[in-house]
Structure formats: structure tokens, C-alpha cells
Design a protein around this motif. Sequence first.
Motif, PDB file in Angstrom:
ATOM      1  N   GLY A  72     -14.003 -16.714 -18.208  1.00 53.22           N
ATOM      2  CA  GLY A  72     -13.937 -16.888 -19.650  1.00 53.22           C
ATOM      3  C   GLY A  72     -12.558 -16.568 -20.174  1.00 53.22           C
ATOM      4  N   ASP A  73     -12.507 -15.819 -21.264  1.00 52.03           N
ATOM      5  CA  ASP A  73     -11.235 -15.469 -21.892  1.00 52.03           C
ATOM      6  C   ASP A  73     -10.614 -14.201 -21.318  1.00 52.03           C
ATOM      7  OD1 ASP A  73     -11.373 -17.635 -23.533  1.00 52.03           O
ATOM      8  OD2 ASP A  73     -12.204 -16.553 -25.243  1.00 52.03           O
ATOM      9  N   VAL A  74     -11.237 -13.606 -20.313  1.00 49.29           N
ATOM     10  CA  VAL A  74     -10.769 -12.331 -19.770  1.00 49.29           C
ATOM     11  C   VAL A  74      -9.762 -12.568 -18.642  1.00 49.29           C
ATOM     12  CG1 VAL A  74     -11.494 -10.289 -18.459  1.00 49.29           C
ATOM     13  CG2 VAL A  74     -12.827 -11.052 -20.421  1.00 49.29           C
ATOM     14  N   TYR A  75      -8.750 -11.707 -18.563  1.00 50.34           N
ATOM     15  CA  TYR A  75      -7.795 -11.704 -17.463  1.00 50.34           C
ATOM     16  C   TYR A  75      -8.401 -10.861 -16.348  1.00 50.34           C
ATOM     17  CZ  TYR A  75      -3.215 -11.256 -15.137  1.00 50.34           C
ATOM     18  OH  TYR A  75      -2.163 -11.299 -14.242  1.00 50.34           O
ATOM     19  N   ASP A  76      -8.650 -11.467 -15.193  1.00 50.42           N
ATOM     20  CA  ASP A  76      -9.359 -10.819 -14.096  1.00 50.42           C
ATOM     21  C   ASP A  76      -8.400 -10.333 -13.013  1.00 50.42           C
ATOM     22  OD1 ASP A  76     -12.301 -11.183 -14.701  1.00 50.42           O
ATOM     23  OD2 ASP A  76     -11.635 -13.261 -14.845  1.00 50.42           O
ATOM     24  N   VAL A  77      -8.550  -9.065 -12.641  1.00 50.70           N
ATOM     25  CA  VAL A  77      -7.742  -8.462 -11.588  1.00 50.70           C
ATOM     26  C   VAL A  77      -8.647  -8.148 -10.406  1.00 50.70           C
ATOM     27  CG1 VAL A  77      -6.177  -6.589 -10.952  1.00 50.70           C
ATOM     28  CG2 VAL A  77      -6.204  -7.460 -13.318  1.00 50.70           C
ATOM     29  N   CYS A  78      -8.223  -8.533  -9.213  1.00 50.18           N
ATOM     30  CA  CYS A  78      -8.995  -8.373  -7.980  1.00 50.18           C
ATOM     31  C   CYS A  78      -8.532  -7.116  -7.246  1.00 50.18           C
ATOM     32  CB  CYS A  78      -8.777  -9.618  -7.115  1.00 50.18           C
ATOM     33  SG  CYS A  78      -9.770  -9.694  -5.611  1.00 50.18           S
ATOM     34  N   TYR A  79      -9.438  -6.191  -6.993  1.00 55.32           N
ATOM     35  CA  TYR A  79      -9.101  -4.963  -6.276  1.00 55.32           C
ATOM     36  C   TYR A  79      -9.131  -5.201  -4.773  1.00 55.32           C
ATOM     37  CZ  TYR A  79      -9.587  -0.348  -4.173  1.00 55.32           C
ATOM     38  OH  TYR A  79      -9.422   0.765  -3.387  1.00 55.32           O
ATOM     39  N   VAL A  80      -8.048  -4.849  -4.092  1.00 57.43           N
ATOM     40  CA  VAL A  80      -7.969  -4.925  -2.635  1.00 57.43           C
ATOM     41  C   VAL A  80      -7.386  -3.608  -2.129  1.00 57.43           C
ATOM     42  CG1 VAL A  80      -6.872  -6.062  -0.670  1.00 57.43           C
ATOM     43  CG2 VAL A  80      -7.683  -7.434  -2.599  1.00 57.43           C
ATOM     44  N   ASN A  81      -8.083  -2.961  -1.212  1.00 57.79           N
ATOM     45  CA  ASN A  81      -7.571  -1.729  -0.624  1.00 57.79           C
ATOM     46  C   ASN A  81      -6.568  -2.127   0.456  1.00 57.79           C
ATOM     47  OD1 ASN A  81      -7.165   0.911   0.082  1.00 57.79           O
ATOM     48  ND2 ASN A  81      -9.334   1.380   0.422  1.00 57.79           N
ATOM     49  N   GLY A  82      -5.321  -2.297   0.063  1.00 57.46           N
ATOM     50  CA  GLY A  82      -4.337  -2.896   0.936  1.00 57.46           C
ATOM     51  C   GLY A  82      -3.770  -1.989   1.998  1.00 57.46           C
ATOM     52  N   PHE A  83      -3.800  -0.670   1.790  1.00 61.26           N
ATOM     53  CA  PHE A  83      -3.119   0.259   2.687  1.00 61.26           C
ATOM     54  C   PHE A  83      -4.084   1.174   3.441  1.00 61.26           C
ATOM     55  CE2 PHE A  83      -0.040  -1.212  -0.273  1.00 61.26           C
ATOM     56  CZ  PHE A  83       1.207  -1.106   0.325  1.00 61.26           C
ATOM     57  N   GLN A  84      -5.367   1.135   3.080  1.00 62.18           N
ATOM     58  CA  GLN A  84      -6.394   1.934   3.754  1.00 62.18           C
ATOM     59  C   GLN A  84      -7.640   1.076   3.903  1.00 62.18           C
ATOM     60  OE1 GLN A  84      -4.846   6.249   1.947  1.00 62.18           O
ATOM     61  NE2 GLN A  84      -6.960   5.656   1.604  1.00 62.18           N
ATOM     62  N   THR A  85      -8.621   1.598   4.624  1.00 63.97           N
ATOM     63  CA  THR A  85      -9.859   0.849   4.852  1.00 63.97           C
ATOM     64  C   THR A  85     -10.918   1.267   3.841  1.00 63.97           C
ATOM     65  OG1 THR A  85     -10.905   2.463   6.326  1.00 63.97           O
ATOM     66  CG2 THR A  85      -9.336   0.914   7.316  1.00 63.97           C
ATOM     67  N   ASP A 167       8.222   2.189   5.708  1.00 66.44           N
ATOM     68  CA  ASP A 167       7.098   1.396   6.225  1.00 66.44           C
ATOM     69  C   ASP A 167       6.279   0.824   5.077  1.00 66.44           C
ATOM     70  OD1 ASP A 167       7.755   2.098   8.866  1.00 66.44           O
ATOM     71  OD2 ASP A 167       6.451   3.871   8.809  1.00 66.44           O
ATOM     72  N   ALA A 168       5.984   1.683   4.090  1.00 62.11           N
ATOM     73  CA  ALA A 168       5.177   1.256   2.950  1.00 62.11           C
ATOM     74  C   ALA A 168       5.878   0.170   2.149  1.00 62.11           C
ATOM     75  CB  ALA A 168       4.847   2.451   2.058  1.00 62.11           C
ATOM     76  N   ARG A 169       7.171   0.335   1.950  1.00 61.75           N
ATOM     77  CA  ARG A 169       7.915  -0.658   1.184  1.00 61.75           C
ATOM     78  C   ARG A 169       7.924  -2.016   1.884  1.00 61.75           C
ATOM     79  NH1 ARG A 169      13.491  -0.804  -1.941  1.00 61.75           N
ATOM     80  NH2 ARG A 169      13.918  -3.025  -1.731  1.00 61.75           N
ATOM     81  N   ALA A 170       8.200  -2.017   3.183  1.00 57.35           N
ATOM     82  CA  ALA A 170       8.269  -3.272   3.923  1.00 57.35           C
ATOM     83  C   ALA A 170       6.928  -4.002   3.892  1.00 57.35           C
ATOM     84  CB  ALA A 170       8.700  -3.007   5.364  1.00 57.35           C
ATOM     85  N   TYR A 171       5.856  -3.249   4.005  1.00 56.15           N
ATOM     86  CA  TYR A 171       4.513  -3.846   3.972  1.00 56.15           C
ATOM     87  C   TYR A 171       4.164  -4.321   2.568  1.00 56.15           C
ATOM     88  CZ  TYR A 171      -0.594  -4.062   4.520  1.00 56.15           C
ATOM     89  OH  TYR A 171      -1.906  -4.443   4.528  1.00 56.15           O
ATOM     90  N   ALA A 172       4.479  -3.508   1.565  1.00 55.57           N
ATOM     91  CA  ALA A 172       4.211  -3.890   0.179  1.00 55.57           C
ATOM     92  C   ALA A 172       4.921  -5.191  -0.180  1.00 55.57           C
ATOM     93  CB  ALA A 172       4.635  -2.775  -0.773  1.00 55.57           C
ATOM     94  N   GLU A 173       6.132  -5.338   0.299  1.00 56.21           N
ATOM     95  CA  GLU A 173       6.886  -6.560   0.003  1.00 56.21           C
ATOM     96  C   GLU A 173       6.165  -7.786   0.550  1.00 56.21           C
ATOM     97  OE1 GLU A 173      11.555  -7.947  -0.027  1.00 56.21           O
ATOM     98  OE2 GLU A 173      10.910  -6.339   1.314  1.00 56.21           O
ATOM     99  N   ARG A 174       5.567  -7.669   1.728  1.00 61.87           N
ATOM    100  CA  ARG A 174       4.794  -8.775   2.294  1.00 61.87           C
ATOM    101  C   ARG A 174       3.559  -9.087   1.443  1.00 61.87           C
ATOM    102  NH1 ARG A 174       5.644 -10.708   7.302  1.00 61.87           N
ATOM    103  NH2 ARG A 174       7.260  -9.695   8.569  1.00 61.87           N
TER     104      ARG A 174
END
Length: 269
Positions: A72-85, A167-174
Motif C-alpha cells: 500500500g502506501d507504507v514504506y516496507d523495510v525487510c529485516y535480515v540478520n546479516g552478521f549472525q544466525t 572484516d565487518a566493513r568489507a562484508y558490509a560493503e558487499r
Amino acid sequence: MRPTLRRGLRLASGLVLALALLVGPAPALAGEVAPAPPPTGVAWDYQLGGVRAVPDEVDVVVRDRRAEPLAGDVYDVCYVNGFQTQPDEKGFWRDHWHLVLKRHGKPVVDGDWGEWLLDLRTAAKRRALARIVGRWTDRCAEDGFDAVEYDNLDSFTRSRGLLTAADARAYAERLVARAHDAGLAAAQKNRAQWDGTRVGYDFAIAEQCAQYDECGDYVDTYGDRVLPVEYRRRPFRHACRDWAERLPVLRRDVALASDGTRRWCPATG
């Protein structure tokens, strides 16, 4: 600008790019259209523990990647646990055991949440992890989300010295590049004192920034493109007092349950 109009502009920009491919080289144009970040100055809701209806004044909603966007009119953000399980996905990660960070053969655990840390120590492992998380990101885009939140950027601080900020920066950039390739804006989560725009983050979700006196750090980097959430009554009151004129402060319960606490700052003036 309403999110539907933002989506329309983004689609129109994509059509312009497609036509441009017929008459000019793609590389010069590929980076010109950036995914739109969330609108500022509007209320938002954080719904990772279960979905629920939102009031009309809520224009941004964050949901888990396995949930349906509100659309609808809402801006939707998708949560992904990118750095942990995720705690309920340990079976999946046992099938990718070499990508789980281990110390003396045992997974390194974020004790607060029971989550295993991902192993970001080599370029090969970062590429492999980015392929997995990238598929989830692509699915977020296919499902109709507008942006993605990659949680636990600061996992290296809980790694017992095994991971580094580099390490975190290099992965975040990807991860951010993959989000942008999918047409999604990307949200920085955690590590308030670090400027995530250096790797392309578009906005921030500021968890407990009033409680830990970090709201100003996020604002220094992202201006009004910050979504603060507090879990305790007193930090929420302080956030409303200090930041509500600029940021859409939200209070939720820690579990983010579908029937849990949900408050916005009272109107003033």
C-alpha cells in the motif's frame, strides 16, 4: 513525498535506464539511480516478533524477511540478520558449518540472543556469506520491500577477538552493494560511532540510542534518516524530550511481539 510516489519515481528511473541501454553504454548510467531511503518526519513501526495492523499515521514498517510486506502506501523495510544466525535457523547453518565462527571447535555465541556469529575472517568466506544473504535480499525485493536492514554490524565486538572492524566493513560493503543491485535501500544497524555511508548505507535503525546516548552519533551521519526504537520507559521519555522534534521515536517491547508494547511520543504544541 509518499512512498508510492517514491516507488513510481524509482520505476520511471528504471525505464529511463533501460531505454538508455539501447543508445548508450550502461556503465556510465548504472550508478546514477539510488534506491530511495524511507521518508522522514513520519511515524514507524518495528514488527520483527509478529505482524499487526498499523495506524494511518504510520508510514514506515519493518518486518522479518519471512513476513509479507504491508505494501500500500507504507514504506516496507525487510529485516535480515546479516552478521549472525537466527536462533531457529541452526539446522540451515549446520549445513554451512564452515561459515559459522568457531572457537575451539564450538560456535561463538551472542549470549543475549542465542545467535551464532558468522565467520567473516577471509574474503572467500565473506563472498560465500554474501551469496547466501544476497539471495535473501533478492527475495525481499521480489516480495515488494523497499529497503533492507542488516542486523548486527557490531558482531565483531562479541567475537572474542576473532573478528575485526575491517572484516565487518568489507562484508558490509558487499551486503550494501547487493541491496542496491536489488533496488533496495540499506539500513545500518548498530555501531553508532561509525559512518556507514562510507560503504553506502542509506539510513539507520537506532536501537536503544537514547539509553546508550548514541542518537546524536547516528544523526551526525544520517541527519533525519534515523529510525530510533527504545525498549525501556525512561530512555523512551528522554528520547521523546530530546529527539522527537527531529526523529520518529518509537517504543516497543524487547520481543517485538504482535501484541506487545507500542508507543509513539505524545504530540506537542
